[in-house]
Design an enzyme around this catalytic site. Structure first.
Site, PDB file in Angstrom:
ATOM      1  N   LYS A   1       0.865  -1.181   0.000  1.00 38.45           N
ATOM      2  CA  LYS A   1       0.000   0.000   0.000  1.00 38.45           C
ATOM      3  C   LYS A   1       0.904   1.234   0.000  1.00 38.45           C
ATOM      4  O   LYS A   1       1.487   1.591   1.017  1.00 38.45           O
ATOM      5  CB  LYS A   1      -0.923   0.024   1.210  1.00 38.45           C
ATOM      6  CG  LYS A   1      -2.101   0.955   0.965  1.00 38.45           C
ATOM      7  CD  LYS A   1      -2.789   1.410   2.221  1.00 38.45           C
ATOM      8  CE  LYS A   1      -2.062   2.518   2.922  1.00 38.45           C
ATOM      9  NZ  LYS A   1      -1.781   3.735   2.117  1.00 38.45           N
TER      10      LYS A   1
ATOM     11  N   GLU B   1       9.277   0.680  11.155  1.00 35.86           N
ATOM     12  CA  GLU B   1      10.360   1.669  10.982  1.00 35.86           C
ATOM     13  C   GLU B   1       9.701   3.030  11.056  1.00 35.86           C
ATOM     14  O   GLU B   1       9.000   3.435  10.129  1.00 35.86           O
ATOM     15  CB  GLU B   1      11.062   1.465   9.629  1.00 35.86           C
ATOM     16  CG  GLU B   1      11.841   0.174   9.519  1.00 35.86           C
ATOM     17  CD  GLU B   1      13.089   0.128  10.380  1.00 35.86           C
ATOM     18  OE1 GLU B   1      13.495   1.177  10.930  1.00 35.86           O
ATOM     19  OE2 GLU B   1      13.648  -0.969  10.524  1.00 35.86           O
TER      20      GLU B   1
ATOM     21  N   CYS C   1      13.869   9.968   7.298  1.00 37.20           N
ATOM     22  CA  CYS C   1      13.716   9.503   8.682  1.00 37.20           C
ATOM     23  C   CYS C   1      15.005   9.683   9.464  1.00 37.20           C
ATOM     24  O   CYS C   1      14.989  10.048  10.629  1.00 37.20           O
ATOM     25  CB  CYS C   1      13.257   8.050   8.704  1.00 37.20           C
ATOM     26  SG  CYS C   1      14.299   6.953   7.741  1.00 37.20           S
TER      27      CYS C   1
ATOM     28  N   GLU D   1       9.782  16.100  15.540  1.00 36.39           N
ATOM     29  CA  GLU D   1      10.372  15.747  14.244  1.00 36.39           C
ATOM     30  C   GLU D   1       9.849  16.727  13.196  1.00 36.39           C
ATOM     31  O   GLU D   1       8.668  16.702  12.863  1.00 36.39           O
ATOM     32  CB  GLU D   1       9.978  14.318  13.857  1.00 36.39           C
ATOM     33  CG  GLU D   1      10.625  13.873  12.568  1.00 36.39           C
ATOM     34  CD  GLU D   1      10.092  12.548  12.021  1.00 36.39           C
ATOM     35  OE1 GLU D   1       8.909  12.237  12.214  1.00 36.39           O
ATOM     36  OE2 GLU D   1      10.875  11.843  11.377  1.00 36.39           O
TER      37      GLU D   1
HETATM   38  P1  NAD Z   1       2.156   8.088   7.999  1.00 37.11           P
HETATM   39  O1  NAD Z   1       2.315   7.308   9.242  1.00 37.11           O
HETATM   40  O2  NAD Z   1       1.204   9.216   8.000  1.00 37.11           O
HETATM   41  O3  NAD Z   1       1.700   7.147   6.798  1.00 37.11           O
HETATM   42  C1  NAD Z   1       2.442   6.036   6.381  1.00 37.11           C
HETATM   43  C2  NAD Z   1       1.511   5.021   5.715  1.00 37.11           C
HETATM   44  O4  NAD Z   1       0.599   4.492   6.671  1.00 37.11           O
HETATM   45  C3  NAD Z   1       0.658   5.591   4.582  1.00 37.11           C
HETATM   46  O5  NAD Z   1       0.638   4.641   3.532  1.00 37.11           O
HETATM   47  C4  NAD Z   1      -0.724   5.720   5.244  1.00 37.11           C
HETATM   48  O6  NAD Z   1      -1.773   5.688   4.310  1.00 37.11           O
HETATM   49  C5  NAD Z   1      -0.735   4.525   6.161  1.00 37.11           C
HETATM   50  N1  NAD Z   1      -1.653   4.605   7.300  1.00 37.11           N
HETATM   51  C6  NAD Z   1      -2.138   5.718   7.902  1.00 37.11           C
HETATM   52  N2  NAD Z   1      -2.926   5.379   8.951  1.00 37.11           N
HETATM   53  C7  NAD Z   1      -2.932   4.025   9.024  1.00 37.11           C
HETATM   54  C8  NAD Z   1      -3.527   3.078   9.901  1.00 37.11           C
HETATM   55  N3  NAD Z   1      -4.292   3.456  10.944  1.00 37.11           N
HETATM   56  N4  NAD Z   1      -3.308   1.760   9.685  1.00 37.11           N
HETATM   57  C9  NAD Z   1      -2.527   1.346   8.664  1.00 37.11           C
HETATM   58  N5  NAD Z   1      -1.929   2.200   7.790  1.00 37.11           N
HETATM   59  C10 NAD Z   1      -2.119   3.527   7.967  1.00 37.11           C
HETATM   60  O7  NAD Z   1       3.626   8.569   7.611  1.00 37.11           O
HETATM   61  P2  NAD Z   1       4.087   9.554   6.433  1.00 37.11           P
HETATM   62  O8  NAD Z   1       3.643  10.935   6.799  1.00 37.11           O
HETATM   63  O9  NAD Z   1       3.682   8.984   5.117  1.00 37.11           O
HETATM   64  O10 NAD Z   1       5.690   9.455   6.517  1.00 37.11           O
HETATM   65  C11 NAD Z   1       6.466  10.299   7.308  1.00 37.11           C
HETATM   66  C12 NAD Z   1       6.956   9.583   8.549  1.00 37.11           C
HETATM   67  O11 NAD Z   1       7.591   8.360   8.192  1.00 37.11           O
HETATM   68  C13 NAD Z   1       7.991  10.352   9.328  1.00 37.11           C
HETATM   69  O12 NAD Z   1       7.715  10.285  10.703  1.00 37.11           O
HETATM   70  C14 NAD Z   1       9.297   9.605   9.030  1.00 37.11           C
HETATM   71  O13 NAD Z   1      10.303   9.753   9.995  1.00 37.11           O
HETATM   72  C15 NAD Z   1       8.815   8.210   8.890  1.00 37.11           C
HETATM   73  N6  NAD Z   1       9.746   7.387   8.105  1.00 37.11           N
HETATM   74  C16 NAD Z   1      10.484   6.438   8.763  1.00 37.11           C
HETATM   75  C17 NAD Z   1      11.414   5.681   8.067  1.00 37.11           C
HETATM   76  C18 NAD Z   1      12.236   4.635   8.775  1.00 37.11           C
HETATM   77  O14 NAD Z   1      12.801   3.790   8.116  1.00 37.11           O
HETATM   78  N7  NAD Z   1      12.280   4.642  10.085  1.00 37.11           N
HETATM   79  C19 NAD Z   1      11.586   5.876   6.696  1.00 37.11           C
HETATM   80  C20 NAD Z   1      10.796   6.842   6.053  1.00 37.11           C
HETATM   81  C21 NAD Z   1       9.877   7.600   6.777  1.00 37.11           C
END
Ligand code: NAD
Length: 469
Positions: free
Chosen positions: A170, A243, A277, A373
């Site tokens: 997804k 992650e 991240c 963050e």
């Molecule tokens: P997000 O958590 O808003 O969304 C990530 C994904 O989760 C999207 O596909 C979203 O549609 C889905 N999602 C949202 N609510 C959900 C739920 N209740 N159940 C299941 N899926 C759901 O994150 P974002 O804004 O897309 O990304 C930014 C964040 O990601 C930052 O905090 C960043 O640090 C983190 N990030 C971490 C890593 C790592 O490897 N640690 C890498 C990249 C980004």
């Protein structure tokens, strides 16, 4: 452009006004593509297809599975420029960074194609033969963020497939196009149902995390969503790899070469407009070199060319979507009250979610820009005096993804680094990650490991085979 989803080896979705989602170019704020508005039915079809494909895929030889992952690397490499252009339009990053993401993706896939999850012999004598086997789990759900729209999905697809699982991906709602295009190209040689992808409006994730036929969720995204996923997975005791977010501190000792260190720190903080991240998000600088370091960072930030990633020469693209732009702007507004903004800010003269790299000084622990963050192009610089205390300040965060320490005296810097509560700790460098290096978060930054053999093992279950002689 209308890019379909992939379910059971078929391209799915109707290009009708009611059944499609707009994909916005963050540099122009205009719609540049559409993808289908996925539904509960699509999620169920995708999981059912992955479940049906699983036994044959798990029984496919390791060599054949690795060959297919290698062919996916070929697809990314052979189409890199076309794919990079597409990704710039949906995510914004400058073209050289987008090409870098393609090269990274290829490299990760090639490495996964060399891995195999092995068990070990525990006892082998006249009485017993006892060994562990690493067996695949079944259907994996790969839920992805928008900052690396191609690399992160393949961080999940690669190891899941090599280990013998099938997957439902997804993508993030704002960046589904490029990954779907790659999967369409790979559909020529990946057996039907082994990889499926469903697009949504941020509403279908919970259907995957609740689904009884999903054995594992591999999630990359915010800590907030990660917590929800962990709770949802409990109902069916799914495996989870999370992650999550980070607020990576960098500590600069007084003995560094300020100019050279500033250049490296700038690179580690502003890659992908800070939407990484593991980007440097809090910079602690010793008081002896504080002013000099701020000055060097300001010079570098002023040299940034902010613009459409497709425009030659752009070094910083826009914030990837309107929602994130709003969040970063709110943090910047607050930072102006808490500290002194030396350079940078929102670009008001043109369309697009642009922010010129911001350096903010005279901020302290407890200020929002230090504690939260930012996930955008703002670097808070905090002055410190006492090396013993700065480690404590760096650790006083719920996050624990990455950290770095910079100093000419490497032994001393390493001693500081060892005390930091982070999954990755670098000395005199930032962001050095790779497919052979495990990546894991501490505290609210995650659970489990990605990459390397340890990451591959997370896509398997230990089976103890215990034979009486
Ligand atoms: P997000 O958590 O808003 O969304 C990530 C994904 O989760 C999207 O596909 C979203 O549609 C889905 N999602 C949202 N609510 C959900 C739920 N209740 N159940 C299941 N899926 C759901 O994150 P974002 O804004 O897309 O990304 C930014 C964040 O990601 C930052 O905090 C960043 O640090 C983190 N990030 C971490 C890593 C790592 O490897 N640690 C890498 C990249 C980004």
């Amino acid at each position: 452009m209308f890019q379909k989803m992939l379910i059971d080896g078929k391209l799915v979705g109707k290009d009708s006004k009611k059944k499609r989602i707009k994909v916005i170019n963050p540099s122009t704020e205009k719609t540049f593509a559409f993808v289908p508005k996925g539904t509960k039915k699509h999620i169920n079809q995708a999981v059912a297809a992955a479940k049906k494909a699983f036994p044959a895929w798990a029984a496919t030889s390791q060599k054949k599975r690795q060959d297919i992952v290698n062919k996916m690397a070929d697809v990314v490499a052979d189409n890199a420029e076309m794919l990079a252009r597409l990704m710039v339009k949906e995510q914004g990053k400058p073209m050289p960074e987008a090409m870098g993401e393609m090269a990274w993706t290829e490299g990760y896939l090639r490495h996964y194609a060399t891995l195999s999850a092995k068990g070990r012999m525990i006892q082998n004598d006249d009485d017993f033969k006892i060994e562990t086997r690493r067996v695949p789990l079944g259907v994996v759900a790969g839920i992805c963020p928008w900052n690396f729209p191609v690399l992160v999905p393949f961080w999940k697809i690669g190891p899941a497939l090599v280990a013998g699982n099938t997957i439902v991906v997804k993508p993030a709602p704002s960046t589904p196009v490029t990954i779907l295009k790659i999967l369409e190209l790979c559909n020529k040689f990946v057996p039907a149902g082994v990889i499926n992808a469903v697009t949504d409006e941020n509403d279908l994730g919970p259907l995957l995390t609740d689904h009884p036929d999903v054995a594992k969720v591999s999630f990359t995204g915010s800590s907030e969503t990660g917590k929800k996923i962990m709770a949802a997975a409990a109902g069916t005791v799914k495996r989870v790899t999370l992650e999550l977010g980070g607020n990576d501190p960098a500590i600069v000792m007084p003995d560094v070469d300020v100019k050279a260190t500033a250049a490296q720190i700038y690179g580690g903080a502003f890659l992908n407009a800070g939407q990484v991240c593991l980007a440097i998000k809090r910079l602690y600088v010793h008081e002896k070199i504080y002013d000099e370091m701020c000055d060097e960072l300001v010079k570098l930030a002023k040299g940034a060319i902010v613009g459409d990633g497709l425009q030659q020469g752009s070094t910083i693209g826009p914030i990837a979507n309107a929602e994130q732009f709003k969040k970063v702007k709110a943090l910047l507004k607050r930072a102006k009250k808490d500290g002194k903004v030396l350079t940078g800010g929102v670009v008001k003269s043109k369309k697009g979610y642009f922010i010129k790299p911001v350096i903010v000084r005279d901020v302290k622990d407890g200020d929002d820009i230090v504690d939260k963050e930012q996930f955008g192009p703002i670097l808070p610089v905090i002055k410190f005096k006492d090396i013993a205390k700065v480690g404590k300040a760096a650790n006083a965060s719920d996050y624990g993804l990455g950290a770095s320490v910079w100093g000419k005296d490497v032994k001393k810097a390493t001693r500081v680094a060892e005390k930091l509560q982070s999954g990755s700790v670098w000395v005199n460098q930032a962001l050095n990650i790779g497919p052979h290096i495990p990546m894991a978060g501490c505290k609210a930054s995650g659970l489990g490991v990605e990459q390397s053999t340890e990451g591959l093992e997370e896509y398997t279950q230990i089976q103890v085979l215990n034979i009486a002689r």
